[in-house]
Design a protein around this motif. Structure first.
Motif, PDB file in Angstrom:
ATOM      1  N   ALA A 115       3.915  39.201  77.076  1.00 17.08           N
ATOM      2  CA  ALA A 115       3.410  37.937  76.531  1.00 17.08           C
ATOM      3  C   ALA A 115       3.978  37.679  75.144  1.00 17.08           C
ATOM      4  CB  ALA A 115       1.887  37.957  76.493  1.00 17.08           C
ATOM      5  N   ALA A 116       4.076  38.726  74.333  1.00 10.89           N
ATOM      6  CA  ALA A 116       4.610  38.566  72.974  1.00 10.89           C
ATOM      7  C   ALA A 116       6.098  38.220  73.010  1.00 10.89           C
ATOM      8  CB  ALA A 116       4.376  39.836  72.171  1.00 10.89           C
ATOM      9  N   VAL A 117       6.863  38.934  73.831  1.00  8.02           N
ATOM     10  CA  VAL A 117       8.298  38.666  73.924  1.00  8.02           C
ATOM     11  C   VAL A 117       8.544  37.260  74.451  1.00  8.02           C
ATOM     12  CG1 VAL A 117      10.445  39.336  75.086  1.00  8.02           C
ATOM     13  CG2 VAL A 117       8.921  41.098  74.145  1.00  8.02           C
ATOM     14  N   ASP A 118       7.810  36.873  75.492  1.00 12.54           N
ATOM     15  CA  ASP A 118       7.978  35.527  76.051  1.00 12.54           C
ATOM     16  C   ASP A 118       7.639  34.456  75.023  1.00 12.54           C
ATOM     17  OD1 ASP A 118       8.749  36.608  78.464  1.00 12.54           O
ATOM     18  OD2 ASP A 118       6.831  36.233  79.481  1.00 12.54           O
ATOM     19  N   ALA A 119       6.616  34.686  74.229  1.00 13.24           N
ATOM     20  CA  ALA A 119       6.213  33.703  73.225  1.00 13.24           C
ATOM     21  C   ALA A 119       7.286  33.533  72.155  1.00 13.24           C
ATOM     22  CB  ALA A 119       4.887  34.123  72.586  1.00 13.24           C
ATOM     23  N   VAL A 120       7.864  34.624  71.712  1.00 14.44           N
ATOM     24  CA  VAL A 120       8.920  34.537  70.703  1.00 14.44           C
ATOM     25  C   VAL A 120      10.167  33.891  71.292  1.00 14.44           C
ATOM     26  CG1 VAL A 120      10.442  35.876  69.205  1.00 14.44           C
ATOM     27  CG2 VAL A 120       8.028  36.477  69.376  1.00 14.44           C
ATOM     28  N   HIS A 121      10.529  34.261  72.497  1.00 14.29           N
ATOM     29  CA  HIS A 121      11.687  33.642  73.131  1.00 14.29           C
ATOM     30  C   HIS A 121      11.480  32.142  73.320  1.00 14.29           C
ATOM     31  CE1 HIS A 121      13.317  37.628  75.053  1.00 14.29           C
ATOM     32  NE2 HIS A 121      13.517  37.552  73.743  1.00 14.29           N
TER      33      HIS A 121
END
Length: 381
Positions: A171-177
Motif C-alpha cells: 500500500a505504501a509503495v503503490d501510494a508513492v508510485h
C-alpha cells in the motif's frame, strides 16, 4: 570563464573535447552570448568519468544521538565533493534536507528522501517518523513529495522480529508510485527483503537474506540492489569472533548472502549500485571495489558508482547538454580500480574545479594558473 576538457570518455571509450557553458557541457565552443570569454584548459588527456555517485549516504548526523546538524551536513557534502562524489542520494535523514543544499554551487547535487517513516519497534526511537502501520502509506507520500521524489521505509529491524507486513508495504509503495515518487526499503531479514521485492519497491537497501529466486523479478520490475557491503564488512569479522549463537549464525548467513547476491544480481540483470552508509563521507570508491571483489565486472563496478547510478537517478553521462560534473584520471579506473578514489581533477557544475584528495597527477597537467589560455572566437549575440 569557460573550461576546456579533453580525454577518453567512459564508458564509451571515445576521446572527446568538452567546453563548459554555465553548468552544462558542450561539444563545441560556446557561441553567441558569452562568446569571447576566457577559456582555460583544465584537463588535457587522461580518462573522463561522469561525477561519482553515492546512492546511500546520510550526511548531517554521524550518530543518532548527535542529532541533525547543518554544519556537519556541509562538511560531509564537501568531503564527498573532494573525493569526486558529485551526486548523492540520501535515503533518510533526521530532518528534511534544508533548501540551501540545492543552491550551493560548490556542493554535490542531492537527491533526498526526507525523514524515515518507521513503524513501532523498527528503528532507533525518535530518529525517524514513528507511526502506526496504518499511517505508513500517507507518511511515505508526505516524505516523497517534500523531498526529491524519494522516500525510504524501514521495512524491518531486529533479526528475530516480523517485518512490515506485505499488504502494508505494498500500500505504501503503490501510494508513492501514484504521485510519481520512488521507494527505497531498508531490509535485513528474509521477510523484509521478500516483502520489499514483492511490493515493487524501487531499491533494496542492504538486502540481507535476500532469496536469489527473487532476482529475476527484481530485474523485470526495475528494483535495484544496493548492498552497502563496506558498512557490513568490518562487522562480519566481529561476528565471526563471537561465541556461537542463533543470532551470530543468522547475521553471518545474511552477510554471506549479500556478497553472493552481487554477482547473482548482475547475472540476472538487476541494477547493482554503490552506496556507502558509513562515515567518513567520500568513500564510494571503496564500495565500488567491494562490489568488484564480490564479482561485479570492473566496468560495472565503476559504473555502479558513476554512470549507471547517474542514469538511475535521471542524469545523463558526459554528453552535449549534460551537467558539467566529471572526474578525470590519469589511468583507466576500469583497468586500475585503485585509482577511482584518487581523481586528478574534479569539475562540479561547470564552475568549481579542484584536485583529488591525493593531489595532481603527472599526466593531467599543471595548476589552473599555469594552463594555456585562449578565447572563444565567436560573434556575440
Amino acid at each position: 570563464m569557460i573550461m576546456r576538457i579533453r580525454g577518453v570518455v567512459l564508458p564509451e571509450r571515445v576521446e572527446r573535447t568538452f567546453w563548459t557553458d554555465g553548468e552544462v557541457l558542450r561539444t563545441e565552443p560556446p557561441a553567441g552570448r558569452g562568446a569571447g570569454r576566457e577559456v582555460e584548459t583544465v584537463v588535457d588527456g587522461g580518462w573522463l568519468v561522469p561525477g561519482l555517485v553515492d546512492v546511500h549516504t546520510h550526511p548531517g548526523a554521524e550518530e543518532p544521538e548527535h542529532g541533525f546538524d547543518e554544519a556537519a551536513l556541509r562538511r560531509h557534502l564537501e568531503a564527498h565533493r573532494d573525493a569526486g562524489v558529485l551526486l548523492v542520494r540520501t535515503p533518510g535523514t533526521m530532518r528534511r534536507m534544508p533548501g540551501w543544499v540545492d543552491t550551493e554551487p560548490g556542493l554535490p547535487r542531492v537527491r533526498s528522501a526526507g525523514r524515515w517513516p518507521a513503524t513501532p519497534g523498527r528503528f532507533f526511537p525518535g530518529v525517524g517518523r514513528d507511526l502506526r502501520e496504518d499511517r505508513l502509506p500517507g507518511a511515505a507520500v508526505e516524505e516523497a513529495t517534500a523531498a526529491s521524489g524519494w522516500c525510504k521505509i524501514i521495512g524491518d529491524w531486529r533479526w528475530d522480529e516480523p517485518a512490515v507486513p506485505l499488504d502494508v508495504m505494498t500500500a505504501a509503495v503503490d501510494a508513492v508510485h501514484a504521485v510519481g515518487g520512488r521507494v527505497a526499503v531498508h531490509c535485513q531479514t528474509a521477510e523484509g527483503s521478500r516483502n520489499a521485492v514483492l511490493s515493487g519497491a524501487d531499491s533494496l537497501e542492504h538486502g540481507m537474506h535476500l532469496d536469489p529466486g527473487l532476482l529475476e523479478l527484481m530485474a523485470r520490475q526495475g528494483t535495484a540492489y544496493i548492498p552497502t557491503l563496506g558498512a557490513f564488512a568490518e562487522s562480519a569479522e566481529v561476528w565471526r569472533g563471537r561465541e556461537r549463537s542463533a543470532k551470530r549464525s543468522a547475521w553471518l548467513a545474511g552477510w554471506e548472502g549479500m556478497v553472493a547476491n552481487v554477482r547473482a544480481a548482475y547475472e540476472a540483470g538487476v541494477t547493482v549500485l554503490a552506496g556507502t552508509d558509513t562515515f567518513p563521507c567520500g568513500t564510494v570508491a571503496a564500495e565500488s571495489r567491494q562490489l568488484f571483489d564480490a564479482g561485479l565486472p570492473a566496468g560495472e563496478a565503476v559504473g555502479a558508482a558513476s554512470w549507471t547510478a547517474r542514469k538511475w537517478l535521471g542524469l545523463p553521462g558526459l554528453a552535449d547538454g549534460a551537467p558539467a560534473d566529471l572526474v578525470a584520471y590519469d589511468r583507466d579506473p576500469t583497468a586500475h580500480p585503485e585509482v577511482l578514489g584518487r581523481p586528478a581533477r574534479i569539475v562540479l557544475r561547470g564552475g568549481w574545479c579542484g584536485r583529488g584528495q591525493d593531489g595532481p597527477s603527472s599526466r593531467i597537467g599543471e595548476s589552473l594558473a599555469d594552463q594555456g589560455r585562449d578565447l572563444v572566437l565567436a560573434e556575440p549575440q
